[in-house]
Write a protein that holds these residues in place. Structure first.
Motif, short mmCIF file in Angstrom:
data_model
loop_
_atom_site.label_atom_id
_atom_site.label_comp_id
_atom_site.label_asym_id
_atom_site.label_seq_id
_atom_site.Cartn_x
_atom_site.Cartn_y
_atom_site.Cartn_z
N LEU A 59 20.01 -1.44 -18.02
CA LEU A 59 19.87 -1.88 -19.23
C LEU A 59 19.34 -0.98 -20.07
O LEU A 59 18.28 -0.16 -19.94
N THR A 60 19.60 -1.13 -21.48
CA THR A 60 18.96 -0.13 -22.63
C THR A 60 19.04 -0.90 -24.04
O THR A 60 19.86 -1.91 -24.17
N MET A 61 18.08 -0.76 -24.65
CA MET A 61 17.90 -1.50 -25.67
C MET A 61 18.81 -0.64 -26.98
O MET A 61 18.87 -1.22 -28.11
N HIS A 62 19.30 0.53 -26.45
CA HIS A 62 19.72 1.26 -27.69
C HIS A 62 21.34 1.66 -27.21
O HIS A 62 21.79 2.73 -27.66
N ILE A 63 21.96 0.44 -26.87
CA ILE A 63 23.26 0.50 -26.41
C ILE A 63 24.19 0.89 -27.82
O ILE A 63 25.14 1.62 -27.69
N ASP A 64 23.76 0.50 -28.82
CA ASP A 64 24.64 0.87 -30.12
C ASP A 64 24.47 2.36 -30.62
O ASP A 64 25.60 2.91 -30.89
N LEU A 65 23.39 2.97 -30.54
CA LEU A 65 23.11 4.27 -30.71
C LEU A 65 23.95 5.16 -29.80
O LEU A 65 24.63 6.02 -30.01
N LEU A 66 23.71 4.90 -28.44
CA LEU A 66 24.48 5.57 -27.39
C LEU A 66 26.19 5.33 -27.95
O LEU A 66 26.76 6.56 -27.51
N ALA A 82 16.63 7.01 -37.05
CA ALA A 82 15.83 8.15 -36.28
C ALA A 82 14.19 7.65 -36.44
O ALA A 82 13.45 7.83 -35.54
N LEU A 83 13.95 7.13 -37.68
CA LEU A 83 12.28 6.77 -38.04
C LEU A 83 12.02 5.70 -36.80
O LEU A 83 11.11 5.57 -36.06
N ALA A 84 13.10 5.04 -36.50
CA ALA A 84 12.83 3.81 -35.52
C ALA A 84 12.60 4.37 -34.16
O ALA A 84 11.67 3.71 -33.48
N THR A 123 22.07 24.17 -42.61
CA THR A 123 20.97 23.55 -41.94
C THR A 123 21.04 22.57 -40.89
O THR A 123 19.98 21.88 -40.67
N PHE A 124 22.17 22.07 -40.78
CA PHE A 124 22.51 20.84 -40.02
C PHE A 124 21.84 20.94 -38.54
O PHE A 124 21.37 19.86 -38.17
N GLU A 125 21.94 22.20 -37.96
CA GLU A 125 21.43 22.06 -36.64
C GLU A 125 19.96 22.31 -36.44
O GLU A 125 19.26 22.06 -35.51
N LYS A 126 19.14 22.30 -37.64
CA LYS A 126 17.70 22.60 -37.59
C LYS A 126 16.97 21.27 -37.29
O LYS A 126 17.28 20.32 -37.87
N GLY A 127 16.13 21.15 -36.31
CA GLY A 127 15.38 20.05 -36.09
C GLY A 127 16.08 19.21 -35.11
O GLY A 127 15.58 18.10 -34.78
N ILE A 128 16.99 19.55 -34.30
CA ILE A 128 17.64 18.77 -33.51
C ILE A 128 17.10 18.54 -32.13
O ILE A 128 16.72 19.58 -31.65
N GLU A 129 16.78 17.38 -31.72
CA GLU A 129 16.28 17.20 -30.46
C GLU A 129 17.13 16.21 -29.51
O GLU A 129 18.00 15.77 -30.16
N HIS A 130 16.83 16.16 -28.13
CA HIS A 130 17.68 15.41 -27.19
C HIS A 130 16.78 14.37 -26.74
O HIS A 130 15.67 14.58 -26.38
N TRP A 131 17.33 13.04 -27.19
CA TRP A 131 16.46 11.97 -26.67
C TRP A 131 17.36 10.92 -25.61
O TRP A 131 18.65 10.81 -26.07
N GLU A 132 16.84 10.29 -24.74
CA GLU A 132 17.67 9.55 -23.91
C GLU A 132 17.58 8.04 -24.28
O GLU A 132 16.68 7.41 -24.30
#
Length: 203
Positions: A59-66, A82-84, A123-132
């Motif tokens: 289960l995940t609370m972030h199914i819409d983001l996924l 992203a703030l959330a 500058t699109f790629e600047k500051g990109i991270e990977h989050w599960e």
């Protein structure tokens, strides 16, 4: 009695990840009719058009983001969403905010609710991270510092109060520095207004 076709499709389903697309299913020999049978058997759920998730997945609370990120693999979670994720707002976004490079095609998604923002390609790629968004399923998201700067420079979109609260929350965190924000502001634009806002927040 188990339908032999259903059994074959279920075995092929094991070769796919928890969340997958119809195209990935076809590569594993699962066509549209087989996907429909798997849905009827409640072995998979359709999260968005052409995006499916196994019903036995964690289960995940972030199914819409996924789902949104799978639909738009070149997109990046941004602004209020992203703030959330970074715990920099108490607001619960009613839609998924995704950035895409300016000049490219505009994705069209009816579900989940997604708001597309065009960001400068340079500058699109600047500051990109990977989050599960779910265990073992990373998606692309802008870092906390870039997100705060984006919200400050796009206050006409997110609102002044949301942007300023995010700035205040960020600066109160241990290990953060105004210089991190100003570096992004120099790159993205709006360093002067951000410097003034930082001064007000810190005073």
């Amino acid at each position: 009695m188990i339908d032999p076709k259903h059994s074959v499709s279920a075995r092929r389903l094991d070769r796919l990840g928890p969340t997958f697309t119809a195209a990935q299913a076809r590569e594993r020999g699962i066509g549209s009719n087989a996907l429909a049978r798997l849905r009827e058997a409640e072995l998979i759920w359709e999260l968005s058009r052409g995006v499916y998730r196994k019903s036995n997945s964690p289960l995940t609370m972030h199914i819409d983001l996924l789902a949104a990120c799978i639909r738009v693999p070149h997109g990046v979670i941004c602004l209020e969403t992203a703030l959330a994720v970074h715990d920099l707002t108490d607001e619960i976004p009613g839609e998924v905010n995704l950035a895409v490079p300016r000049g490219g095609p505009l994705p069209r998604i009816t579900y989940p609710l997604v708001r597309i923002h065009r960001f400068a390609g340079a500058t699109f790629e600047k500051g990109i991270e990977h989050w599960e968004a779910a265990a073992g399923e990373p998606v692309r998201i802008y870092s906390a510092s870039r997100t705060v700067v984006d919200c400050m420079r796009l206050r006409h979109i997110v609102g002044d109060q949301v942007a300023l609260r995010a700035l205040r929350s960020y600066l109160r965190r241990r290990g953060t520095s105004p210089s991190d924000l100003l570096q992004y502001a120099e790159l993205l634009g709006g360093a002067g207004p951000l410097r003034n806002a930082i001064q007000v927040v810190l005073d």
